[in-house]
Design an enzyme around this catalytic site. Structure first.
Site, short mmCIF file in Angstrom:
data_model
loop_
_atom_site.label_atom_id
_atom_site.label_comp_id
_atom_site.label_asym_id
_atom_site.label_seq_id
_atom_site.Cartn_x
_atom_site.Cartn_y
_atom_site.Cartn_z
N HIS A 1 -11.44 -7.12 -12.84
CA HIS A 1 -12.10 -6.00 -12.18
C HIS A 1 -13.43 -6.44 -11.56
O HIS A 1 -14.35 -6.82 -12.25
CB HIS A 1 -12.35 -4.86 -13.17
CG HIS A 1 -12.85 -3.62 -12.51
ND1 HIS A 1 -12.01 -2.69 -11.92
CD2 HIS A 1 -14.10 -3.17 -12.29
CE1 HIS A 1 -12.72 -1.72 -11.39
NE2 HIS A 1 -14.00 -1.99 -11.60
N HIS B 1 -7.03 -5.61 2.54
CA HIS B 1 -5.85 -5.07 3.21
C HIS B 1 -5.31 -6.15 4.15
O HIS B 1 -6.06 -6.69 4.96
CB HIS B 1 -6.21 -3.86 4.09
CG HIS B 1 -6.78 -2.70 3.34
ND1 HIS B 1 -6.07 -1.54 3.11
CD2 HIS B 1 -8.01 -2.49 2.79
CE1 HIS B 1 -6.83 -0.67 2.46
NE2 HIS B 1 -8.02 -1.22 2.25
N HIS C 1 -10.48 -5.23 -3.04
CA HIS C 1 -9.14 -5.47 -2.50
C HIS C 1 -9.23 -5.76 -1.02
O HIS C 1 -10.14 -5.30 -0.33
CB HIS C 1 -8.21 -4.27 -2.75
CG HIS C 1 -8.76 -2.98 -2.27
ND1 HIS C 1 -9.70 -2.26 -2.98
CD2 HIS C 1 -8.54 -2.28 -1.12
CE1 HIS C 1 -10.01 -1.17 -2.30
NE2 HIS C 1 -9.34 -1.16 -1.16
N ASP D 1 0.85 -1.19 0.00
CA ASP D 1 0.00 0.00 0.00
C ASP D 1 0.89 1.24 0.00
O ASP D 1 1.90 1.30 0.71
CB ASP D 1 -0.91 0.00 1.24
CG ASP D 1 -2.04 1.00 1.12
OD1 ASP D 1 -3.21 0.57 1.06
OD2 ASP D 1 -1.76 2.23 1.10
N ASN E 1 -12.85 -3.10 2.95
CA ASN E 1 -13.81 -2.00 3.08
C ASN E 1 -14.80 -2.09 1.93
O ASN E 1 -14.41 -2.22 0.77
CB ASN E 1 -13.07 -0.65 3.03
CG ASN E 1 -12.14 -0.45 4.21
OD1 ASN E 1 -12.44 -0.87 5.32
ND2 ASN E 1 -10.99 0.16 3.97
N HIS F 1 -12.19 -1.21 -6.87
CA HIS F 1 -11.72 -2.52 -7.38
C HIS F 1 -11.49 -3.36 -6.12
O HIS F 1 -10.64 -2.98 -5.30
CB HIS F 1 -10.44 -2.33 -8.20
CG HIS F 1 -9.87 -3.59 -8.79
ND1 HIS F 1 -9.48 -3.68 -10.13
CD2 HIS F 1 -9.62 -4.80 -8.25
CE1 HIS F 1 -9.01 -4.90 -10.37
NE2 HIS F 1 -9.08 -5.60 -9.24
P1 AMP Z 1 -9.67 1.52 0.44
O1 AMP Z 1 -9.69 2.86 1.10
O2 AMP Z 1 -10.13 0.39 1.31
O3 AMP Z 1 -10.39 1.55 -0.89
O4 AMP Z 1 -8.16 1.20 0.15
C1 AMP Z 1 -7.47 1.75 -0.91
C2 AMP Z 1 -6.04 1.68 -0.55
O5 AMP Z 1 -5.30 1.78 -1.74
C3 AMP Z 1 -5.55 2.80 0.36
O6 AMP Z 1 -4.98 2.23 1.53
C4 AMP Z 1 -4.53 3.55 -0.47
O7 AMP Z 1 -3.44 3.99 0.29
C5 AMP Z 1 -4.14 2.52 -1.49
N1 AMP Z 1 -3.74 3.01 -2.79
C6 AMP Z 1 -4.42 3.86 -3.59
N2 AMP Z 1 -3.76 4.04 -4.74
C7 AMP Z 1 -2.65 3.26 -4.67
C8 AMP Z 1 -1.56 3.02 -5.53
N3 AMP Z 1 -1.48 3.60 -6.71
N4 AMP Z 1 -0.60 2.18 -5.11
C9 AMP Z 1 -0.65 1.59 -3.90
N5 AMP Z 1 -1.66 1.78 -3.04
C10 AMP Z 1 -2.64 2.61 -3.41
#
Ligand code: AMP
Length: 113
Positions: free
Chosen positions: A46, A101, A99, A30, A86, A97
Site C-alpha cells: 500500500h 492506468h 496505480h 479496470d 492520477n 492506492h
Molecule cells: P483513479 O480515478 O485514477 O483513482 O482510478 C481508479 C480506477 O479504479 C477507476 O478507473 C475505477 O474504474 C477503477 N476501480 C475502482 N474500483 C475498482 C475495482 N474494484 N475493480 C476494478 N477497477 C476498479
C-alpha cells in the site's frame, strides 16, 4: 491496508480479471474501462500515491513500467497506448492506492480532460 479495495484485490480477497501478478506488482482490468484496453497496474504494497514514494521504491516503479510494456505488447496496443497516474482528487484520483492506468486500443486525444 484495511478498507483499501486495491489491497483486497492484491491479496486476492476479491476476484478480478488479473492480467499480471508477481511478488511486487499486480495488474487487472479496470471495472469501468475508458478504452478497449484499460488495465490498472499497481504495487502490492500500500502506497497512497506518487507523492508517497520513497527512494527505496525506485526499482518497484521501474518494474511497474516494464509490466506496462509487457501488457501493451500482449494486448497488441504497442503503437498507441498511454500510461496515466492520477495524483490527488482534483487530478481524478479516486482510489488512495498508487496505480497506473494503461489505456489503449483507440485514438487517444490530447490534452487529456
Ligand atoms: P483513479 O480515478 O485514477 O483513482 O482510478 C481508479 C480506477 O479504479 C477507476 O478507473 C475505477 O474504474 C477503477 N476501480 C475502482 N474500483 C475498482 C475495482 N474494484 N475493480 C476494478 N477497477 C476498479
Amino acid at each position: 491496508m484495511d478498507g483499501c479495495i486495491f489491497c483486497e484485490i492484491a491479496e486476492k480477497k476479491l476476484h478480478f480479471q488479473i492480467v499480471h501478478e508477481d511478488s511486487d506488482v499486480i495488474a487487472f482490468e479496470d471495472m469501468n474501462p475508458q478504452a478497449p484496453v484499460h488495465i490498472l497496474i499497481l504495487p502490492r504494497k500500500h502506497i497512497v500515491d506518487l507523492l508517497h514514494l520513497s527512494s527505496t521504491d525506485e526499482v518497484l516503479v521501474g518494474k511497474i513500467h516494464l509490466v506496462a510494456k509487457k501488457i501493451a505488447k500482449e494486448k497488441r496496443i504497442e503503437r498507441r497506448f498511454r500510461i496515466i497516474c492520477n495524483c490527488g482528487e482534483e487530478a481524478g484520483q479516486s482510489v488512495g492506492h498508487l496505480h497506473f492506468h494503461l489505456l489503449g486500443g483507440r485514438r487517444l486525444g490530447w490534452p487529456p480532460g
